[in-house]
Design a protein around this motif. Structure first.
Motif, PDB file in Angstrom:
ATOM      1  N   ARG A 182     -11.738  -0.706 -10.880  1.00 32.13           N
ATOM      2  CA  ARG A 182     -10.392  -0.301 -10.483  1.00 32.13           C
ATOM      3  C   ARG A 182     -10.481   0.493  -9.178  1.00 32.13           C
ATOM      4  O   ARG A 182     -11.083   1.556  -9.147  1.00 32.13           O
ATOM      5  CB  ARG A 182      -9.764   0.565 -11.561  1.00 32.13           C
ATOM      6  CG  ARG A 182      -8.323   0.906 -11.258  1.00 32.13           C
ATOM      7  CD  ARG A 182      -7.642   1.780 -12.267  1.00 32.13           C
ATOM      8  NE  ARG A 182      -8.051   1.501 -13.617  1.00 32.13           N
ATOM      9  CZ  ARG A 182      -7.925   2.349 -14.618  1.00 32.13           C
ATOM     10  NH1 ARG A 182      -7.398   3.529 -14.399  1.00 32.13           N
ATOM     11  NH2 ARG A 182      -8.308   2.047 -15.834  1.00 32.13           N
ATOM     12  N   PRO A 183      -9.896  -0.031  -8.099  1.00 33.95           N
ATOM     13  CA  PRO A 183      -9.953   0.716  -6.834  1.00 33.95           C
ATOM     14  C   PRO A 183      -9.149   2.008  -6.947  1.00 33.95           C
ATOM     15  O   PRO A 183      -8.204   2.090  -7.734  1.00 33.95           O
ATOM     16  CB  PRO A 183      -9.323  -0.238  -5.812  1.00 33.95           C
ATOM     17  CG  PRO A 183      -8.555  -1.224  -6.611  1.00 33.95           C
ATOM     18  CD  PRO A 183      -9.167  -1.267  -7.986  1.00 33.95           C
ATOM     19  N   PRO A 184      -9.535   3.027  -6.188  1.00 33.48           N
ATOM     20  CA  PRO A 184      -8.800   4.287  -6.241  1.00 33.48           C
ATOM     21  C   PRO A 184      -7.355   4.094  -5.794  1.00 33.48           C
ATOM     22  O   PRO A 184      -7.064   3.265  -4.934  1.00 33.48           O
ATOM     23  CB  PRO A 184      -9.549   5.206  -5.288  1.00 33.48           C
ATOM     24  CG  PRO A 184     -10.396   4.319  -4.453  1.00 33.48           C
ATOM     25  CD  PRO A 184     -10.600   3.043  -5.214  1.00 33.48           C
ATOM     26  N   THR A 185      -6.459   4.847  -6.400  1.00 37.34           N
ATOM     27  CA  THR A 185      -5.051   4.796  -6.037  1.00 37.34           C
ATOM     28  C   THR A 185      -4.858   5.526  -4.711  1.00 37.34           C
ATOM     29  O   THR A 185      -5.259   6.678  -4.586  1.00 37.34           O
ATOM     30  CB  THR A 185      -4.190   5.463  -7.122  1.00 37.34           C
ATOM     31  OG1 THR A 185      -4.472   4.842  -8.359  1.00 37.34           O
ATOM     32  CG2 THR A 185      -2.719   5.350  -6.806  1.00 37.34           C
ATOM     33  N   PRO A 186      -4.290   4.852  -3.716  1.00 43.39           N
ATOM     34  CA  PRO A 186      -4.091   5.530  -2.430  1.00 43.39           C
ATOM     35  C   PRO A 186      -3.059   6.647  -2.563  1.00 43.39           C
ATOM     36  O   PRO A 186      -2.086   6.530  -3.313  1.00 43.39           O
ATOM     37  CB  PRO A 186      -3.588   4.426  -1.504  1.00 43.39           C
ATOM     38  CG  PRO A 186      -3.078   3.356  -2.401  1.00 43.39           C
ATOM     39  CD  PRO A 186      -3.797   3.488  -3.709  1.00 43.39           C
ATOM     40  N   ILE A 187      -3.290   7.719  -1.853  1.00 44.53           N
ATOM     41  CA  ILE A 187      -2.364   8.847  -1.843  1.00 44.53           C
ATOM     42  C   ILE A 187      -1.298   8.562  -0.794  1.00 44.53           C
ATOM     43  O   ILE A 187      -1.627   8.277   0.361  1.00 44.53           O
ATOM     44  CB  ILE A 187      -3.106  10.158  -1.521  1.00 44.53           C
ATOM     45  CG1 ILE A 187      -4.151  10.434  -2.598  1.00 44.53           C
ATOM     46  CG2 ILE A 187      -2.130  11.313  -1.384  1.00 44.53           C
ATOM     47  CD1 ILE A 187      -5.071  11.581  -2.288  1.00 44.53           C
ATOM     48  N   PRO A 188      -0.018   8.610  -1.180  1.00 44.89           N
ATOM     49  CA  PRO A 188       1.037   8.330  -0.193  1.00 44.89           C
ATOM     50  C   PRO A 188       1.074   9.397   0.892  1.00 44.89           C
ATOM     51  O   PRO A 188       0.773  10.564   0.646  1.00 44.89           O
ATOM     52  CB  PRO A 188       2.324   8.328  -1.011  1.00 44.89           C
ATOM     53  CG  PRO A 188       1.993   8.953  -2.313  1.00 44.89           C
ATOM     54  CD  PRO A 188       0.514   8.916  -2.490  1.00 44.89           C
ATOM     55  N   SER A 189       1.457   9.001   2.075  1.00 45.16           N
ATOM     56  CA  SER A 189       1.564   9.938   3.195  1.00 45.16           C
ATOM     57  C   SER A 189       2.749  10.874   2.976  1.00 45.16           C
ATOM     58  O   SER A 189       3.672  10.575   2.201  1.00 45.16           O
ATOM     59  CB  SER A 189       1.759   9.174   4.506  1.00 45.16           C
ATOM     60  OG  SER A 189       3.040   8.560   4.527  1.00 45.16           O
ATOM     61  N   ALA A 190       2.722  11.993   3.665  1.00 42.09           N
ATOM     62  CA  ALA A 190       3.839  12.938   3.598  1.00 42.09           C
ATOM     63  C   ALA A 190       5.123  12.271   4.079  1.00 42.09           C
ATOM     64  O   ALA A 190       6.203  12.489   3.526  1.00 42.09           O
ATOM     65  CB  ALA A 190       3.537  14.182   4.437  1.00 42.09           C
ATOM     66  N   ARG A 191       5.005  11.414   5.075  1.00 43.58           N
ATOM     67  CA  ARG A 191       6.174  10.704   5.605  1.00 43.58           C
ATOM     68  C   ARG A 191       6.765   9.779   4.550  1.00 43.58           C
ATOM     69  O   ARG A 191       7.985   9.688   4.396  1.00 43.58           O
ATOM     70  CB  ARG A 191       5.775   9.923   6.844  1.00 43.58           C
ATOM     71  CG  ARG A 191       6.956   9.421   7.647  1.00 43.58           C
ATOM     72  CD  ARG A 191       6.520   8.657   8.866  1.00 43.58           C
ATOM     73  NE  ARG A 191       5.913   9.546   9.848  1.00 43.58           N
ATOM     74  CZ  ARG A 191       5.644   9.185  11.092  1.00 43.58           C
ATOM     75  NH1 ARG A 191       5.888   7.969  11.500  1.00 43.58           N
ATOM     76  NH2 ARG A 191       5.106  10.037  11.920  1.00 43.58           N
ATOM     77  N   ALA A 192       5.899   9.097   3.789  1.00 45.12           N
ATOM     78  CA  ALA A 192       6.365   8.192   2.732  1.00 45.12           C
ATOM     79  C   ALA A 192       7.013   8.971   1.590  1.00 45.12           C
ATOM     80  O   ALA A 192       8.045   8.557   1.051  1.00 45.12           O
ATOM     81  CB  ALA A 192       5.210   7.351   2.205  1.00 45.12           C
ATOM     82  N   LEU A 193       6.420  10.105   1.224  1.00 43.90           N
ATOM     83  CA  LEU A 193       7.000  10.941   0.159  1.00 43.90           C
ATOM     84  C   LEU A 193       8.359  11.477   0.578  1.00 43.90           C
ATOM     85  O   LEU A 193       9.311  11.468  -0.205  1.00 43.90           O
ATOM     86  CB  LEU A 193       6.055  12.095  -0.179  1.00 43.90           C
ATOM     87  CG  LEU A 193       4.757  11.711  -0.867  1.00 43.90           C
ATOM     88  CD1 LEU A 193       3.820  12.901  -0.936  1.00 43.90           C
ATOM     89  CD2 LEU A 193       5.036  11.165  -2.257  1.00 43.90           C
TER      90      LEU A 193
END
Length: 84
Positions: A9-20
């Protein structure tokens, strides 16, 4: 218990501050039943600026993040939390 990552299972990418920020602005705006124009009016920004924030097309200044948070009646940091 080991903290070794699961190779299947690949690591879950952390969303950018801009995306949040964009996701939270859209969620809060819809919850209030506001158009982009209504939000822009409430925080003293232009409607196209709000649209750019929601599309992640703008590198928004912290002062404007504070204005948007105030319009929604939330703390500034809440706009950068993962929705859920």
């Amino acid at each position: 218990m080991s903290s070794t990552p699961n190779p299947l299972r690949p690591p879950t990418p952390i969303p950018s501050a801009r995306a949040l920020l964009a996701a939270n602005v859209v969620l809060l705006r819809h919850a209030k039943g506001w158009s982009q124009e209504a939000l822009a009016f409430e925080c003293g920004l232009h409607r196209t600026f709000v649209a750019h924030v929601e599309r992640q097309a703008r590198n928004i200044a912290l002062d404007n993040v504070e204005r948007i948070a105030a319009a929604f009646g939330v703390q500034t940091y809440e706009l950068l939390l993962a929705p859920g």
